[in-house]
Design a protein around this motif. Structure first.
Motif, PDB file in Angstrom:
ATOM      1  N   ASP A 181       0.859  -1.194   0.000  1.00 56.77           N
ATOM      2  CA  ASP A 181       0.000   0.000   0.000  1.00 56.77           C
ATOM      3  C   ASP A 181       0.892   1.240   0.000  1.00 56.77           C
ATOM      4  OD1 ASP A 181      -3.217   0.513   1.019  1.00 56.77           O
ATOM      5  OD2 ASP A 181      -1.802   2.190   1.076  1.00 56.77           O
ATOM      6  N   THR A 218     -12.070   3.479  -1.537  1.00 52.91           N
ATOM      7  CA  THR A 218     -11.642   4.561  -2.432  1.00 52.91           C
ATOM      8  C   THR A 218     -11.200   4.039  -3.797  1.00 52.91           C
ATOM      9  OG1 THR A 218      -9.396   4.474  -1.527  1.00 52.91           O
ATOM     10  CG2 THR A 218     -10.906   6.067  -0.537  1.00 52.91           C
ATOM     11  N   HIS A 259      -6.928  -5.983   2.285  1.00 52.44           N
ATOM     12  CA  HIS A 259      -5.811  -5.359   2.996  1.00 52.44           C
ATOM     13  C   HIS A 259      -5.224  -6.390   3.953  1.00 52.44           C
ATOM     14  CE1 HIS A 259      -6.827  -0.961   2.217  1.00 52.44           C
ATOM     15  NE2 HIS A 259      -8.008  -1.513   1.955  1.00 52.44           N
TER      16      HIS A 259
END
Ligand code: 5GP
Ligand code: ZN
Length: 115
Positions: free
Chosen positions: A31, A96, A103
């Motif tokens: 990320d 988003t 994740h």
């Protein structure tokens, strides 16, 4: 593949990403704004906007996503200490990027307790 999707572009290599794992079904990369020492996004190579858009045929793919998460957690050395797997869907969860992603977050005690 979706032409204007950020994660499709990372999967294709059109936008740089730090790839930590890849196979015929999924790609995983770090990320850009990590929430913890280890923060990896695991995404299907197939473009799917969100959990809401899953179809029954995607069932093995989603299982594969979790098996990849387990492998990456071991690879990152965080399996024993623990980690969190999160999937955000739509506005209230703060999604988003509209290409489904898991994740993988860990590497330190996680402060925010959810669930
Ligand atoms: P969401 O909020 O949709 O569940 O998560 C999207 C994640 O993508 C965020 O944690 C954000 O930091 C990450 N992200 C956004 N743009 C990029 C990018 O260009 N590259 C990478 N590697 N991650 C990104
Ligand atoms: Zn996509």
């Amino acid at each position: 593949m979706s032409a204007d999707c950020l994660f499709c572009k990372i999967i294709k290599g059109d936008i740089p990403g730090t790839i930590v794992y890849r196979d015929e079904q999924v790609t995983a990369f770090r990320d850009i704004n990590p929430a913890a020492p280890t923060h990896v996004l695991i995404v299907p190579n197939k473009h799917i906007e969100s959990v809401n858009m899953l179809i029954v045929d995607d069932e093995p793919l989603i299982g594969h996503l979790f098996i990849a998460a387990k492998k990456i957690a071991a690879q990152e050395g965080i399996a024993e200490d623990g980690y969190r797997l999160v999937v955000n869907t739509n506005a209230n969860a703060g999604q988003t990027v509209f290409h489904i992603h898991l994740h993988l977050i860990g590497g330190a005690p996680l402060k925010l307790q959810m669930g």
